[in-house]
Design an enzyme around this catalytic site. Structure first.
Site, PDB file in Angstrom:
ATOM      1  N   LYS A   1       0.884  -1.173   0.000  1.00 37.83           N
ATOM      2  CA  LYS A   1       0.000   0.000   0.000  1.00 37.83           C
ATOM      3  C   LYS A   1       0.923   1.225   0.000  1.00 37.83           C
ATOM      4  O   LYS A   1       1.425   1.645   1.039  1.00 37.83           O
ATOM      5  CB  LYS A   1      -0.884  -0.011   1.244  1.00 37.83           C
TER       6      LYS A   1
ATOM      7  N   GLU B   1      10.274   1.449  10.476  1.00 36.52           N
ATOM      8  CA  GLU B   1      11.323   2.444  10.252  1.00 36.52           C
ATOM      9  C   GLU B   1      10.642   3.803  10.330  1.00 36.52           C
ATOM     10  O   GLU B   1       9.826   4.145   9.478  1.00 36.52           O
ATOM     11  CB  GLU B   1      11.970   2.178   8.888  1.00 36.52           C
TER      12      GLU B   1
ATOM     13  N   CYS C   1      14.312  10.030   5.946  1.00 36.77           N
ATOM     14  CA  CYS C   1      14.277   9.547   7.330  1.00 36.77           C
ATOM     15  C   CYS C   1      15.652   9.643   7.970  1.00 36.77           C
ATOM     16  O   CYS C   1      15.770   9.937   9.150  1.00 36.77           O
ATOM     17  CB  CYS C   1      13.749   8.129   7.378  1.00 36.77           C
TER      18      CYS C   1
ATOM     19  N   GLU D   1      11.467  15.610  14.352  1.00 34.53           N
ATOM     20  CA  GLU D   1      11.760  15.497  12.924  1.00 34.53           C
ATOM     21  C   GLU D   1      10.962  16.550  12.162  1.00 34.53           C
ATOM     22  O   GLU D   1       9.731  16.517  12.171  1.00 34.53           O
ATOM     23  CB  GLU D   1      11.369  14.084  12.461  1.00 34.53           C
TER      24      GLU D   1
HETATM   25  P1  NAD Z   1       2.361   8.581   7.724  1.00 32.89           P
HETATM   26  O1  NAD Z   1       3.254   7.828   8.635  1.00 32.89           O
HETATM   27  O2  NAD Z   1       0.983   8.859   8.214  1.00 32.89           O
HETATM   28  O3  NAD Z   1       2.231   7.809   6.303  1.00 32.89           O
HETATM   29  C1  NAD Z   1       3.110   6.814   5.864  1.00 32.89           C
HETATM   30  C2  NAD Z   1       2.344   5.690   5.192  1.00 32.89           C
HETATM   31  O4  NAD Z   1       1.411   5.157   6.126  1.00 32.89           O
HETATM   32  C3  NAD Z   1       1.508   6.128   3.976  1.00 32.89           C
HETATM   33  O5  NAD Z   1       1.472   5.092   3.017  1.00 32.89           O
HETATM   34  C4  NAD Z   1       0.128   6.308   4.576  1.00 32.89           C
HETATM   35  O6  NAD Z   1      -0.913   6.177   3.628  1.00 32.89           O
HETATM   36  C5  NAD Z   1       0.093   5.184   5.583  1.00 32.89           C
HETATM   37  N1  NAD Z   1      -0.850   5.381   6.687  1.00 32.89           N
HETATM   38  C6  NAD Z   1      -1.303   6.549   7.225  1.00 32.89           C
HETATM   39  N2  NAD Z   1      -2.186   6.318   8.204  1.00 32.89           N
HETATM   40  C7  NAD Z   1      -2.308   4.977   8.312  1.00 32.89           C
HETATM   41  C8  NAD Z   1      -3.058   4.115   9.156  1.00 32.89           C
HETATM   42  N3  NAD Z   1      -3.901   4.590  10.088  1.00 32.89           N
HETATM   43  N4  NAD Z   1      -2.919   2.781   9.008  1.00 32.89           N
HETATM   44  C9  NAD Z   1      -2.073   2.268   8.092  1.00 32.89           C
HETATM   45  N5  NAD Z   1      -1.341   3.034   7.246  1.00 32.89           N
HETATM   46  C10 NAD Z   1      -1.454   4.372   7.365  1.00 32.89           C
HETATM   47  O7  NAD Z   1       3.150   9.909   7.345  1.00 32.89           O
HETATM   48  P2  NAD Z   1       2.596  11.282   6.689  1.00 32.89           P
HETATM   49  O8  NAD Z   1       1.327  11.719   7.343  1.00 32.89           O
HETATM   50  O9  NAD Z   1       2.595  11.105   5.225  1.00 32.89           O
HETATM   51  O10 NAD Z   1       3.783  12.271   7.110  1.00 32.89           O
HETATM   52  C11 NAD Z   1       3.802  12.826   8.419  1.00 32.89           C
HETATM   53  C12 NAD Z   1       5.216  12.841   8.959  1.00 32.89           C
HETATM   54  O11 NAD Z   1       5.737  11.520   9.045  1.00 32.89           O
HETATM   55  C13 NAD Z   1       6.243  13.557   8.092  1.00 32.89           C
HETATM   56  O12 NAD Z   1       6.225  14.924   8.274  1.00 32.89           O
HETATM   57  C14 NAD Z   1       7.531  12.934   8.573  1.00 32.89           C
HETATM   58  O13 NAD Z   1       7.979  13.552   9.737  1.00 32.89           O
HETATM   59  C15 NAD Z   1       7.135  11.501   8.874  1.00 32.89           C
HETATM   60  N6  NAD Z   1       7.493  10.589   7.755  1.00 32.89           N
HETATM   61  C16 NAD Z   1       8.595   9.814   7.902  1.00 32.89           C
HETATM   62  C17 NAD Z   1       8.976   8.980   6.864  1.00 32.89           C
HETATM   63  C18 NAD Z   1      10.203   8.124   6.965  1.00 32.89           C
HETATM   64  O14 NAD Z   1      10.787   7.773   5.947  1.00 32.89           O
HETATM   65  N7  NAD Z   1      10.582   7.727   8.155  1.00 32.89           N
HETATM   66  C19 NAD Z   1       8.237   8.930   5.683  1.00 32.89           C
HETATM   67  C20 NAD Z   1       7.089   9.725   5.575  1.00 32.89           C
HETATM   68  C21 NAD Z   1       6.725  10.548   6.618  1.00 32.89           C
END
Ligand code: NAD
Length: 479
Positions: free
Chosen positions: A173, A248, A282, A381
């Site tokens: 996903k 991660e 990250c 972050e």
């Molecule tokens: P997120 O963690 O919400 O999203 C990451 C993934 O998880 C996406 O595919 C999203 O669709 C999915 N997701 C979201 N809610 C979910 C749920 N309830 N159940 C299962 N999957 C779910 O991140 P975001 O909202 O896109 O970004 C917010 C912050 O997260 C960013 O500002 C950053 O600080 C951090 N981030 C970190 C990384 C990394 O590589 N470690 C990557 C993206 C975002």
């Protein structure tokens, strides 16, 4: 590639609710495509397909044959390299050179794991006399992969590459903000000979399709990359099914620079480690800790380097592209307005070029100085091109600052003193340590993952193969 469809069983499948999600180009803020809005019904269909593949042709295939298919996929990605890079650049906004590096990266992941597929083996163990005991490594079964938007190609490659190499069938996903390149990769995987159902992609929102995947009882393992809050939510859902989770969750990675370091070597690396992918990495080196004796001279050079940075649309291929979305831009603005409010001085800022469209999500790279270690800019972050600098007095102080956040993903140590390099490398709490270099996101061969709130489990390298398998012990009594 068919627009607004999932890829299940090697076919394009319309979303069960018949709805789509618009895809925005971060460089100009305009909608340029639609993706399918996946729901629990689509996830269920994908998991059923994966289970049938695992219990059918894919599960029965030899490790060598799995490796051959992954090698073909790597070559097909290589043949479509520029097309994939162009898709990634438009979808994520990253400069073309970065998107090209990511396309090279995913080809390399599949190449690496193609070669590793038939190299994983168990052991024979000493036991009571009259017994032979052996261990074998078996795939979990059906693995779920929740992929973020910052490096879709690389993060998908490292996780799905290792999962397929070990014989799992996958349901991915990707993030709603950037997933187009992965749909193309799935199509190439089918062309490479991956049997139906071995790799399925369902697009959609996290709270909908992502949550449906994390809580699906047909999933045997889940790997997640993203924010700590969503990682915790995914873990709780997975706990109901008692399945292992690899997380991660990012970092606040320190670069520790001593006065005896080679500044000429360090400077471009310190800048690239936070500017790469507009800081949405990250493992970004988002804190620079500088020995007090060298603080002012190095800050002056860093400020010059930051002031020279240019930001613009992916097509201009400058130092830095836009942020992924208006939401991410607002998040970075909130951090910067806190810095201003709390009197944190800005040492330098890059420039958003005049050609950058008004509606794009741009943020000039920003160097902040004397950031108090307790401030959120030193602890949380940002996920934007913002570098927090602070001085330290001695080695103990450097270590205290380096370890003084909830995160522990990567650390950089810059010094010519060999004993100090090793002392610090052993004491800093992080999953990776780079000495006199720094690899933000790099290193396909290098095990990668965090401690503390940065997550647990390891991806990349050979180590990932252990995470995507489970160990079975067989004890044979033969007298
Ligand atoms: P997120 O963690 O919400 O999203 C990451 C993934 O998880 C996406 O595919 C999203 O669709 C999915 N997701 C979201 N809610 C979910 C749920 N309830 N159940 C299962 N999957 C779910 O991140 P975001 O909202 O896109 O970004 C917010 C912050 O997260 C960013 O500002 C950053 O600080 C951090 N981030 C970190 C990384 C990394 O590589 N470690 C990557 C993206 C975002």
């Amino acid at each position: 590639m068919e627009e607004a469809k999932h890829f299940i069983n090697n076919r394009w499948v319309a979303p069960s609710v018949g709805e789509t999600i618009p895809v925005v180009d971060p460089s100009d803020g305009q909608i340029f495509a639609q993706i399918a809005r996946g729901t629990a019904a689509d996830i269920d269909r994908a998991v059923t397909a994966a289970r049938a593949a695992y219990e059918g042709p894919w599960g029965a295939m030899s490790a060598a044959e799995r490796g051959r298919i992954l090698a073909r996929l790597s070559m097909l990605i290589g043949a479509c390299h520029e097309e994939i890079a162009q898709i990634e650049a438009r979808d994520t906004g990253k400069p073309l050179k970065q998107a090209r590096a990511d396309a090279t990266g995913i080809a390399r992941y599949f190449e690496f794991y193609a070669g590793a597929a038939d190299k994983l083996h168990g052991e024979t163990l000493p036991y009571q006399s009259g017994f032979t005991v052996l261990t074998i490594r078996e795939p979990h079964g059906v693995t779920g992969h929740i992929v973020p938007w910052n490096y879709p190609l690389q993060i998908f490659g490292r996780s799905v590459g290792a999962a397929l190499a070990t014989g799992n069938a996958c349901v991915a996903k990707p993030a709603e903000d950037a997933c187009l390149s992965l749909l193309r990769i799935a199509e190439l995987a089918a062309e490479a000979g991956l049997p139906e159902g071995a790799l399925n992609i369902v697009t959609g929102y996290g709270h909908e399709a992502g949550a449906a995947l994390a809580r699906h009882p047909g999933i045997d393992h889940i790997s997640f990359t993203g924010s700590p809050a969503t990682g915790a939510a995914v873990t709780k859902m997975a706990a109901d099914n008692h399945i292992p989770v690899t997380l991660e969750l990012g970092g606040k990675s320190p670069q520790i620079v001593f006065a005896d370091a080679d500044f000429d070597a360090a400077l471009p690396v310190l800048v690239a480690a936070i500017v790469q992918n507009a800081g949405q990495t990250c493992s970004a080196g988002s804190r620079v800790l500088i020995e007090r004796a060298a603080y002012e001279p190095l800050m002056e050079r860093l400020a010059q380097a930051f002031a020279a940075l240019k930001v613009g649309p992916s097509t201009l291929d400058l130092d830095c592209g836009p942020l992924i979305s208006a939401k991410q831009q607002q998040r970075v603005w909130d951090f910067l307005s806190d810095a201003q409010h709390d009197g944190i001085a800005m040492a330098a800022q890059g420039e958003v070029v005049a050609e950058a469209p008004e509606a794009g999500f741009y943020q000039a790279p920003t160097l902040l100085r004397d950031v108090p270690p307790t401030h959120r800019l030193a602890r949380e972050e940002v996920f934007g091109p913002v570098l927090a600098a602070m001085p330290f007095d001695d080695e103990a102080d450097a270590l205290r600052l380096a370890n003084g956040t909830d995160y522990g993903l990567v650390a950089g140590i810059w010094t010519r003193d060999g004993a100090r390099q090793m002392r610090l490398a052993r004491r800093v709490r992080s999953g990776q340590v780079f000495i006199n270099n720094y690899g933000a996101g790099g290193g396909i061969e290098l095990p990668f993952g965090g401690v503390k709130h940065s997550g647990h489990g390891r991806e990349k390298g050979f180590e990932a193969l252990y995470g995507f398998t489970t160990l079975k012990t067989i004890a044979i009594k033969h007298g």
